[in-house]
Design a protein around this motif. Structure first.
Motif, PDB file in Angstrom:
ATOM      1  N   PRO A 163      46.263  -9.191 -44.688  1.00 49.52           N
ATOM      2  CA  PRO A 163      46.145 -10.506 -44.427  1.00 49.52           C
ATOM      3  C   PRO A 163      45.068 -10.803 -43.417  1.00 49.52           C
ATOM      4  N   PRO A 164      44.645 -12.130 -43.565  1.00 51.21           N
ATOM      5  CA  PRO A 164      43.531 -12.746 -42.340  1.00 51.21           C
ATOM      6  C   PRO A 164      44.031 -12.235 -40.963  1.00 51.21           C
ATOM      7  N   ILE A 165      43.219 -11.828 -40.153  1.00 48.28           N
ATOM      8  CA  ILE A 165      43.190 -11.336 -38.919  1.00 48.28           C
ATOM      9  C   ILE A 165      42.467 -12.627 -37.765  1.00 48.28           C
ATOM     10  N   GLU A 166      43.114 -12.768 -36.556  1.00 49.16           N
ATOM     11  CA  GLU A 166      42.681 -13.798 -35.572  1.00 49.16           C
ATOM     12  C   GLU A 166      42.050 -13.031 -34.647  1.00 49.16           C
ATOM     13  N   LEU A 167      40.829 -13.096 -34.693  1.00 45.69           N
ATOM     14  CA  LEU A 167      39.857 -12.572 -33.766  1.00 45.69           C
ATOM     15  C   LEU A 167      39.759 -13.386 -32.251  1.00 45.69           C
ATOM     16  N   PHE A 224      29.889 -16.213 -36.975  1.00 44.45           N
ATOM     17  CA  PHE A 224      30.214 -16.715 -38.254  1.00 44.45           C
ATOM     18  C   PHE A 224      30.634 -15.372 -39.316  1.00 44.45           C
ATOM     19  N   MET A 225      29.599 -14.508 -39.163  1.00 47.75           N
ATOM     20  CA  MET A 225      29.887 -13.395 -40.148  1.00 47.75           C
ATOM     21  C   MET A 225      31.360 -12.588 -39.652  1.00 47.75           C
ATOM     22  N   LEU A 226      31.470 -12.598 -38.223  1.00 54.23           N
ATOM     23  CA  LEU A 226      32.795 -11.888 -37.957  1.00 54.23           C
ATOM     24  C   LEU A 226      34.072 -12.794 -38.456  1.00 54.23           C
ATOM     25  N   GLU A 227      33.982 -13.926 -38.200  1.00 57.60           N
ATOM     26  CA  GLU A 227      34.991 -14.797 -38.906  1.00 57.60           C
ATOM     27  C   GLU A 227      35.305 -15.029 -40.089  1.00 57.60           C
ATOM     28  N   LYS A 228      34.164 -14.994 -40.799  1.00 60.55           N
ATOM     29  CA  LYS A 228      34.500 -14.928 -42.236  1.00 60.55           C
ATOM     30  C   LYS A 228      34.975 -13.538 -42.645  1.00 60.55           C
ATOM     31  N   ALA A 229      34.534 -12.294 -42.122  1.00 64.89           N
ATOM     32  CA  ALA A 229      35.022 -11.197 -42.575  1.00 64.89           C
ATOM     33  C   ALA A 229      36.473 -11.213 -42.165  1.00 64.89           C
ATOM     34  N   ALA A 230      36.713 -11.729 -41.111  1.00 69.78           N
ATOM     35  CA  ALA A 230      38.292 -11.648 -40.597  1.00 69.78           C
ATOM     36  C   ALA A 230      39.442 -12.289 -41.406  1.00 69.78           C
ATOM     37  N   GLU A 231      38.723 -13.464 -41.976  1.00 64.83           N
ATOM     38  CA  GLU A 231      39.489 -14.498 -42.568  1.00 64.83           C
ATOM     39  C   GLU A 231      39.508 -14.272 -44.205  1.00 64.83           C
TER      40      GLU A 231
END
Length: 208
Positions: free
Chosen positions: A75-79, A63-70
């Motif tokens: 621009p947002p980064i897709e992990l 959750f933390m990773l996806e929140k940080a990336a988005e």
């Protein structure tokens, strides 16, 4: 599992970073953009700096990773995230692809956006010159390089010497620092020269 252990055995470097846990979206955004701004890389979450396995609660970390990336990377980064059970402890393999829309910015606690790049095992703030080089390299407009006496003087100098600074180049060809920087950015954006901005003052070398 053997592949993950091999990664851990390699230790941290330009394309690999260990994180015991994800406790701050701003700090992890900094790590994410530093990989995206160069050649991409991998975060192993649940692994200590010395390579020992600490383990994590994967859903919280994801959750933390996806929140940080988005929301904290621009621009947002897709992990690409994989979960692994290593010796009874859960870790995450987080693959950060090389970005197509460089430069990428990480938002800090005050809402300011900064560009970071990976240098060895650290995520470091990029200089203004390197930010301009990233912009130029990934612009939809083609770079047009004029090869004047000033560019020739620079290339001749770098054939005979290992490096040159902005100030040295400006003085050598007797132009303003602004014009000298513009020439250096143009040449660096097409790979003719390379900018090194970790040491201060930053310097330039031949790119080939």
């Amino acid at each position: 599992m053997k592949r993950i252990q091999n990664l851990i055995d390699q230790g941290e470097g330009a394309m690999l970073d260990f994180k015991k846990e994800i406790s701050n979206v701003h700090r992890i955004a900094k790590s994410i953009v530093s990989f995206a701004n160069l050649h991409g890389g991998t975060l192993l979450v649940g692994v200590n700096d010395d390579g020992t396995i600490s383990g994590i609660k994967t859903e919280e970390e994801k959750f933390m990773l996806e929140k940080a990336a988005e929301f904290f990377c621009t621009p947002p980064i897709e992990l690409i995230i994989h979960e692994w059970n290593l010796r009874g402890k859960m870790i995450l393999e987080v693959i950060v692809p090389e970005g197509r829309d460089k430069p990428y910015y990480a938002t800090d606690e005050e809402g300011k956006k900064w560009v970071y790049v990976r240098e060895k095992d650290q995520s470091l703030l990029a200089s203004k010159v390197l930010v301009e080089v990233l912009k130029r390299k990934h612009s939809s407009r083609p770079s047009i390089i004029k090869y004047t006496s000033k560019e020739k003087a620079l290339m001749d100098y770098l054939q005979a010497h290992p490096r040159i600074t902005l100030k040295e180049f400006s003085n050598m060809v007797n132009i303003s620092r602004w014009r000298a920087q513009k020439i250096l950015v143009n040449l660096a954006s097409v790979g003719v020269i390379r900018v090194h901005d970790i040491e201060k003052p930053e310097f330039y070398t031949l790119g080939m």
